[in-house]
Design an enzyme around this catalytic site. Sequence first.
Site, PDB file in Angstrom:
ATOM      1  N   THR A   1      43.286 106.432   0.627  1.00  0.00           N
ATOM      2  CA  THR A   1      42.850 106.479   2.030  1.00  0.00           C
ATOM      3  C   THR A   1      42.373 105.102   2.478  1.00  0.00           C
ATOM      4  OG1 THR A   1      42.245 108.805   1.826  1.00  0.00           O
ATOM      5  CG2 THR A   1      41.187 107.563   3.610  1.00  0.00           C
TER       6      THR A   1
ATOM      7  N   ASN B   1      53.670 114.472   0.209  1.00  0.00           N
ATOM      8  CA  ASN B   1      52.747 115.187  -0.663  1.00  0.00           C
ATOM      9  C   ASN B   1      52.984 116.690  -0.685  1.00  0.00           C
ATOM     10  OD1 ASN B   1      51.747 114.097   1.939  1.00  0.00           O
ATOM     11  ND2 ASN B   1      50.224 115.717   1.724  1.00  0.00           N
TER      12      ASN B   1
ATOM     13  N   GLN C   1      52.071 109.514  -3.777  1.00  0.00           N
ATOM     14  CA  GLN C   1      52.638 110.643  -4.522  1.00  0.00           C
ATOM     15  C   GLN C   1      53.810 110.226  -5.395  1.00  0.00           C
ATOM     16  OE1 GLN C   1      51.513 113.605  -4.957  1.00  0.00           O
ATOM     17  NE2 GLN C   1      49.986 113.808  -3.345  1.00  0.00           N
TER      18      GLN C   1
ATOM     19  N   GLY D   1      44.888 106.289  -7.670  1.00  0.00           N
ATOM     20  CA  GLY D   1      44.662 106.439  -9.113  1.00  0.00           C
ATOM     21  C   GLY D   1      44.744 107.873  -9.594  1.00  0.00           C
ATOM     22  N   HIS D   2      44.081 108.766  -8.872  1.00  0.00           N
ATOM     23  CA  HIS D   2      43.934 110.129  -9.415  1.00  0.00           C
ATOM     24  C   HIS D   2      45.183 110.986  -9.281  1.00  0.00           C
ATOM     25  CE1 HIS D   2      43.278 112.542  -5.640  1.00  0.00           C
ATOM     26  NE2 HIS D   2      43.120 111.333  -5.165  1.00  0.00           N
TER      27      HIS D   2
ATOM     28  N   THR E   1      31.288  94.022  -6.275  1.00  0.00           N
ATOM     29  CA  THR E   1      31.527  93.946  -7.718  1.00  0.00           C
ATOM     30  C   THR E   1      32.576  94.981  -8.131  1.00  0.00           C
ATOM     31  OG1 THR E   1      29.284  93.177  -8.054  1.00  0.00           O
ATOM     32  CG2 THR E   1      30.404  94.094  -9.981  1.00  0.00           C
TER      33      THR E   1
ATOM     34  N   CYS F   1      43.979 127.784   5.016  1.00  0.00           N
ATOM     35  CA  CYS F   1      43.606 128.804   4.048  1.00  0.00           C
ATOM     36  C   CYS F   1      42.214 129.324   4.268  1.00  0.00           C
ATOM     37  CB  CYS F   1      43.737 128.251   2.642  1.00  0.00           C
ATOM     38  SG  CYS F   1      45.403 128.491   2.089  1.00  0.00           S
TER      39      CYS F   1
HETATM   40  N1  PLP Z   1      48.577 109.627   0.797  1.00  0.00           N
HETATM   41  C1  PLP Z   1      49.183 110.692   0.270  1.00  0.00           C
HETATM   42  C2  PLP Z   1      50.662 110.833   0.398  1.00  0.00           C
HETATM   43  C3  PLP Z   1      48.438 111.667  -0.389  1.00  0.00           C
HETATM   44  O1  PLP Z   1      49.052 112.726  -0.917  1.00  0.00           O
HETATM   45  C4  PLP Z   1      47.036 111.499  -0.494  1.00  0.00           C
HETATM   46  C5  PLP Z   1      46.211 112.529  -1.134  1.00  0.00           C
HETATM   47  O2  PLP Z   1      46.535 113.698  -1.186  1.00  0.00           O
HETATM   48  C6  PLP Z   1      46.463 110.366   0.071  1.00  0.00           C
HETATM   49  C7  PLP Z   1      47.260 109.448   0.716  1.00  0.00           C
HETATM   50  C8  PLP Z   1      44.989 110.136   0.053  1.00  0.00           C
HETATM   51  O3  PLP Z   1      44.511 110.008  -1.246  1.00  0.00           O
HETATM   52  P1  PLP Z   1      42.934 109.903  -1.494  1.00  0.00           P
HETATM   53  O4  PLP Z   1      42.342 111.176  -0.954  1.00  0.00           O
HETATM   54  O5  PLP Z   1      42.813 109.787  -2.949  1.00  0.00           O
HETATM   55  O6  PLP Z   1      42.433 108.733  -0.758  1.00  0.00           O
END
Ligand code: PLP
Length: 376
Positions: free
Chosen positions: A72, A148, A176, A197-198, A234, A322
């Site tokens: 983001t 996504n 993604q 990263g996640h 940092t 949902c």
């Molecule tokens: N962009 C895409 C295509 C995503 O699928 C996501 C998260 O689902 C993001 C950006 C944003 O990622 P984050 O919430 O880790 O900033």
Amino acid sequence: MRPLYFDHNATTPVAPRVFSAMRPYFEDGFGNPGSAHIWGLQARKAVDKARSQVAALIGARPEEIVFTGCATESNNAVLFGHFPDRSGHLAVSALEHPSVLAPAMALSAAGVTVDVISSGPDGVVCPADAAARILPRTRLVSVMLANNETGVIQPVADMAALAHAAGAAMHVDASQAVGKIDVNVDTLGADFLTIAGHKLYAPKGVGALYVRTGRELPPLLLGGGQEGGLRSGTENVALIAGLGEACAMAAADVAAEAARQERIRDAVEAGLLGLGYQAMIHGRGAPRLPNTTFIGFAGFRAVDILSECVTEDIGCGAGAACHGADTSISPVLAAMGVDRPYAEGTIRLSLGRSTTMEDGMELVERLGRILRRLSR
Ligand code: PLP
């Protein structure tokens, strides 16, 4: 009942080797990379190594990688950074994640002209619409690499060619895609590329932004001048080391792992279509991520399927709101023009490194039970 996690597009677990790579920087390697002593140098080495690992995965140079806090942040930085005067022209696709669309809307409210490139029914941006909306006055084009929700892979190189012909910069949200398919900034023609990263087995709280040499952005944060002056503060050494390791892990087997997951995903899709309900796999005719199925069951509501999934110990996502009485459908499905009965009954199943064929078959069985229960 063993839990079945099929929501890897939402987030992935931290891989054990990633966790091991991070651990020293929570312990003895706690130094500040800006310090000139041994503790600092050790931390600096970790950040430098991670930068090279991230760069290597996407065919970039280490100095073109900026570490951020999340995708983001990377997306916001590129969009806001291109319109400091809040004028000019931005083109984004209708399929973008809210972390691109919300800044685009904010820029539009502030005076930037924003054009939205439409999607075809297959979930691919429409090339003719892109050609009409990318103009000589366009400063930035933002089109994601893989969606996504649908997993559909976008023709980013074509979009970049249009952008460059118009004199605009090309931003690619590859959150993604990185770690799931081969990503190369030169092949794509990306000037800016976002990494989360996640989504690739690194922890939450770290992302990256690729900035092509010669392209510029104003600093995201001012201060001590870290990250080439682009993002002071940092460095988050442990998380950055984790992202580097995750990229090295992906680089080692991205094609093999993609093929493995695709076999399971295809078997899951065949199984679900074979349950005998009216079902539609969104984006099936287009190139897609190997791990993603976005499937709509007409006559069902995603909210009901998901609440039954909790009972059946399945983790997955939905393509519709949902909560409670809200029946709004996903903007991506709306952009694709999917019929409402299919859109309302859409769930997202996304596989990961730990998913086995047995998990896939068990998932089909449990979803079959759920749909039978719901149709009674
Ligand atoms: N962009 C895409 C295509 C995503 O699928 C996501 C998260 O689902 C993001 C950006 C944003 O990622 P984050 O919430 O880790 O900033």
